[in-house]
Design a protein around this motif. Structure first.
Motif, short mmCIF file in Angstrom:
data_model
loop_
_atom_site.label_atom_id
_atom_site.label_comp_id
_atom_site.label_asym_id
_atom_site.label_seq_id
_atom_site.Cartn_x
_atom_site.Cartn_y
_atom_site.Cartn_z
N LEU A 239 54.09 58.20 47.77
CA LEU A 239 53.03 58.42 48.73
C LEU A 239 53.24 57.54 49.97
CD1 LEU A 239 50.57 60.24 48.86
CD2 LEU A 239 49.18 58.37 48.00
N GLU B 112 45.31 71.47 37.83
CA GLU B 112 45.35 71.26 39.27
C GLU B 112 43.94 71.05 39.81
OE1 GLU B 112 47.39 71.03 42.03
OE2 GLU B 112 49.01 70.61 40.61
N THR C 27 52.83 67.39 37.96
CA THR C 27 52.68 66.63 36.74
C THR C 27 54.05 66.15 36.31
OG1 THR C 27 53.07 68.56 35.44
CG2 THR C 27 50.80 68.11 36.02
N ALA D 274 44.40 66.23 33.33
CA ALA D 274 45.42 66.42 32.31
C ALA D 274 46.66 67.05 32.93
CB ALA D 274 44.87 67.32 31.21
N ASP D 275 47.80 66.87 32.28
CA ASP D 275 49.05 67.49 32.73
C ASP D 275 48.86 68.98 32.94
OD1 ASP D 275 50.35 65.16 32.71
OD2 ASP D 275 51.74 65.64 31.08
N GLY D 276 49.32 69.45 34.07
CA GLY D 276 49.26 70.88 34.31
C GLY D 276 47.94 71.34 34.91
N ILE E 154 47.55 51.77 54.27
CA ILE E 154 48.67 52.63 53.86
C ILE E 154 48.99 53.57 55.02
CG2 ILE E 154 49.61 54.07 52.02
CD1 ILE E 154 47.15 53.33 50.36
N GLY F 84 50.09 56.28 57.54
CA GLY F 84 50.55 57.67 57.42
C GLY F 84 49.94 58.45 56.28
N VAL F 85 49.20 57.78 55.40
CA VAL F 85 48.59 58.50 54.26
C VAL F 85 47.09 58.65 54.54
CG1 VAL F 85 48.12 58.44 51.79
CG2 VAL F 85 50.30 57.56 52.67
N ASN G 256 44.20 62.67 51.40
CA ASN G 256 45.36 62.81 50.51
C ASN G 256 45.43 61.71 49.47
OD1 ASN G 256 46.36 65.16 51.50
ND2 ASN G 256 47.87 64.22 52.85
N ASN H 201 56.15 59.06 51.88
CA ASN H 201 55.69 60.26 52.57
C ASN H 201 54.82 59.91 53.77
OD1 ASN H 201 56.71 62.80 51.51
ND2 ASN H 201 55.79 62.20 49.58
N GLN I 156 43.51 63.45 41.22
CA GLN I 156 44.48 64.27 40.47
C GLN I 156 45.08 63.48 39.31
OE1 GLN I 156 45.80 67.63 41.26
NE2 GLN I 156 46.77 67.38 39.26
N LYS J 238 58.60 67.02 51.08
CA LYS J 238 57.72 66.11 50.34
C LYS J 238 58.09 66.12 48.86
CE LYS J 238 53.67 65.81 53.18
NZ LYS J 238 52.24 65.81 53.23
N ALA K 219 45.14 62.31 45.46
CA ALA K 219 46.16 61.88 44.49
C ALA K 219 45.50 61.06 43.38
CB ALA K 219 47.23 61.05 45.19
N MET L 136 52.67 65.23 49.02
CA MET L 136 51.99 64.33 48.10
C MET L 136 52.35 64.69 46.67
SD MET L 136 47.97 63.69 47.95
CE MET L 136 47.75 65.27 47.24
N SER L 137 52.34 63.68 45.88
CA SER L 137 52.77 63.91 44.52
C SER L 137 51.64 64.47 43.69
CB SER L 137 53.23 62.59 43.91
OG SER L 137 53.45 62.78 42.55
N THR L 138 51.58 65.77 43.59
CA THR L 138 50.55 66.35 42.74
C THR L 138 51.16 67.01 41.52
OG1 THR L 138 50.61 68.28 44.14
CG2 THR L 138 48.83 66.72 44.53
#
Lengths: 254, 470
Positions: free
Chosen positions: B436, A114, B5, A110-112, A92, A94-95, A99, B439, A106, B458, A103, B1-3
């Protein structure tokens, strides 16, 4: 029920049937190995379990802890705890590994919620140390320009970070020299435990000297034709796959 | 990055897509005639020479054909008679957010502008339709002699500085749309940085279209005097209207001996905006001009930032990122005109085409025969997301003489289904996997941005990609 159950699975690519009525149960806490000659459908099985879009399940079921996962997208299966270590991990560009894994971790929250960055890095570094990966690995693009050994170590690192309930390791030993094999299998052995069921897919017995399985199955032409304990692998090594094939009754006309 | 929600994404998606009812004190009406020009010049109380300049520009605009012999025929969809060319509530830009009318203040608060100003900017101008409603420069920066005003104020209060360069880098007759802008320009930034002054924090302008059937024609002129340094950033949004909106700016930069200008654009136009912008810089001896240009959104963008390398050892750079989503055409690129010895230029362009989106790169590099020691490097990379996506590259490189070097690389790549499967197998949704990868594709360029803008970019890419998958 804490197991991954495959029931009479039939899988096609286009019109061609690759997996032809395969049944298997992988319990958490156990390591199952599937061995088989080239073209037996081993890797297809791994990809189908992961949800690869190129394969069509024509009949059968796959239950993860009792839930049918065949209708789920690959990412949903992953988040439910299914992990696939790829035979040929993708690049992949550039990733960075940091990171990408971030991801992935993450995506399980759960939603919200962090991810806490310092905790994440502490855990990442701990797992990397165990796999003898230098710290600067995290800033390299995922699998880009990696050696075979680095790619496989990266797979096991991801497995370690994602804590799967069931892990399928597809030809994890391919392309590894003896030192890399030692490190990678050491990493897998650390992840063994009562919470995870592991399905090792391999062509050679060699890997099983390092990751000793509880059960060994032999896959030929899309089916499991023989099962036993770890000694079966040694028998296979000695006698070759022809020994298994000879014992098979081929249906007339095939 | 997609963090973010999913729920955050839903809120974010509509970030620019809202508008408030219009109540304009000054409205030039629909269509463009010499009366429109007199109306605009009258409202602004402009000097005769400016009014005259506008009238001449209108004649040029009317006489020039559409550039459809090389550009997209979609340009023919612009109905100039249906557009409103000037809408405002007067000339006075407020120096305090408290004095900005409530709905405009809320608009910019929703876009995060006052917060950004507090956090990291040296000065901000916020334009709402035709005029700035807020303009402020930090006192310390103003005390150094830095001027940061709109064009009306600039030409009226500081003609000795601005008149000399106004319309010189990009004459009205440069192209049909520079003529249009020269006729009806309103709003934008006129900046002067005195010799040796290095403005530590960026100056920022934010351009907001709120009205339907409207044309925004801001005009920017930045003069960095000898040995000075300045970074300017602009952002743009508009709500989604049923009808087409036109944005046609002219941006002129002048970097005097040894000066450095960085000009950063992050535009996020809604999908019915025609964005036709002319941007050019003159770089004098040992000066450096760097355009960082991110084009997201719009129906059709045509923009080719250029640098005329006029003095020895001048350096020009264009870093360009374009994302063409379904139904969009990003026609972007760069121009590097070498006009002195030992000048160097660098163009890096990355485009992403999604769905039926189309990205076009047009590059012009010109090094005449009599020059020595000039160098150009051009790299353009295209990423195609779907099999229906399209990319075209038209590099025009003319290098004559023996002592000059040029290098050109181009690539087209695709995100493979195997890559997406790999990422999905780790828990990312198809949309997150796409974002991703995209990006990652632009990552090396994004790293050159100031932190705040790279985060914003991003986020915009994530939003575009989220919307692009089933």
């Amino acid at each position: 029920m804490s197991s991954l159950v495959i029931k009479d699975l039939h899988v096609n690519i286009g019109d061609k049937e690759i997996v032809r009525g395969l049944s298997l149960e992988v319990e958490r806490g156990k390591v199952h190995a599937i061995m088989g000659p080239n073209g037996s459908g081993k890797s297809t099985l791994a990809k189908v379990l992961g949800g690869h879009p190129d394969y069509t399940v024509t009949s059968g079921e796959v239950l993860m802890d009792g839930e049918d996962i065949l209708a789920l997208a690959p990412d949903a299966r992953s988040r439910k705890g299914l992990f696939l270590a790829f035979q040929y991990p993708m690049e992949i560009p550039g990733v960075s590994i940091a990171n990408f894994l971030r991801a992935a971790v993450q995506s399980r929250l759960a939603d919200g919620e962090e991810l806490e960055a310092t905790e994440y890095y502490a855990r990442l570094y701990e797992k990397m140390d165990a796999l003898e990966m230098p710290r600067n690995f995290t800033s390299r693009s995922v699998n880009e320009g990696f050696s075979g050994g680095e790619k496989k170590r990266n797979e096991i690192l991801q497995m370690a970070m994602l804590n799967p309930k069931y892990a399928i390791l597809d030809e994890t030993d391919s392309g590894l020299d003896i030192d890399a094999l030692r490190i990678v299998s050491g990493g897998v052995n650390k992840l063994r435990g009562p919470e995870v069921g592991i399905l090792l897919i391999t062509h050679y017995q060699r890997l099983l000297d390092y990751i000793v399985p509880d059960y060994v199955h032999v896959m030929v032409e899309g089916r499991i034709v023989m099962s036993g304990d770890k000694d079966l692998a040694l028998q296979l090594e000695e006698k070759g796959y022809d020994w298994v094939k000879e014992g098979l009754q081929e249906p007339a006309g095939v | 990055m997609s963090t973010e929600t999913a729920s955050n994404l839903n809120i974010d998606r509509s970030i620019g897509d809202f508008s408030y009812p219009e109540s304009h004190q000054y409205d030039a009406g629909v269509g463009l005639t010499h009366d429109t020009i007199d109306y605009i010049a009258g409202v602004k109380g402009e000097a005769d020479w400016v009014r005259e300049y506008r009238h001449k520009a209108l004649d040029i605009f009317t006489s020039k054909p559409m550039p459809t012999h090389w550009a997209s025929h979609d340009l023919d969809a612009i109905v100039f008679d249906n557009i409103r060319y000037y809408l405002s509530n007067g000339q006075k830009a407020n120096r305090s957010w408290d004095d900005v009318p409530e709905d405009m203040k809320r608009t910019f608060e929703r876009l995060g502008i006052p917060e950004q100003e507090r956090r990291f900017l040296a000065g901000v101008e916020a334009q709402f339709d035709s005029e700035a409603v807020y303009s402020n420069i930090k006192k310390a920066v103003g005390d150094q002699g830095v001027i940061f005003v709109g064009p009306t104020e600039g030409l009226r209060d500081h003609p000795e500085i601005f008149k000399k360069w106004f319309g010189k880098v990009i004459p009205a007759g440069d192209n049909k749309f520079s003529a249009l802008n020269s006729a009806v320009f309103s709003g934008g930034s006129f900046i002067y940085v005195p010799p040796g002054v290095k403005v530590k924090h960026p100056l920022q302008a934010y351009f907001r279209i709120n009205a339907e059937n409207f044309g925004q024609f801001e005009r920017t002129l930045i003069i960095a005097d000898e040995g000075s340094e300045v970074m300017y950033m602009e952002g743009c949004t508009a709500p989604k209207f049923e009808t087409a909106t036109l944005h046609s700016a002219v941006v002129e930069l002048v970097a005097m001996k040894g000066a450095k200008i960085q000009y950063i654009t992050v535009q996020n136009w809604s999908a019915n905006v025609f964005n036709l912008v002319t941007k050019r810089a003159v770089a004098h001896e040992e000066a450096e001009v760097k355009w960082i240009d991110c084009n997201i959104g719009s129906r059709l963008t045509m923009k080719y930032p250029g640098v005329v390398l006029k003095g020895r050892k001048a350096r020009g750079e264009v870093i360009s990122i374009a994302l063409a989503n379904d139904g969009q055409h990003q026609d972007t690129g760069a121009k590097m005109i070498h006009a002195a010895d030992e000048t160097t230029s660098n163009i890096i362009s990355k485009s992403i085409s999604v769905g039926k989106g189309r990205a076009t790169y047009r590059g012009l590099v010109h090094v005449p025969k009599h020059l020595k020691g000039c160098k150009n490097n051009t790299e353009c990379d295209a990423l195609l997301i779907n099999s229906t996506s399209r990319t075209d590259t038209y590099p025009a490189i003319t290098v004559r003489g023996t002592g000059n070097a040029v290098q050109h690389e181009a690539s087209v790549s695709q995100i493979s289904a195997e890559q997406i499967f790999y990422m999905q197998q780790r828990g990312l949704t198809e949309g997150q996997a796409m974002s991703l990868s995209v990006n990652g594709f632009v990552n090396d360029l994004v790293r050159q941005f100031p932190m705040e803008y790279s985060v914003e970019l991003k986020r915009l890419i994530d939003l575009e990609m989220e919307g692009s998958v089933g």
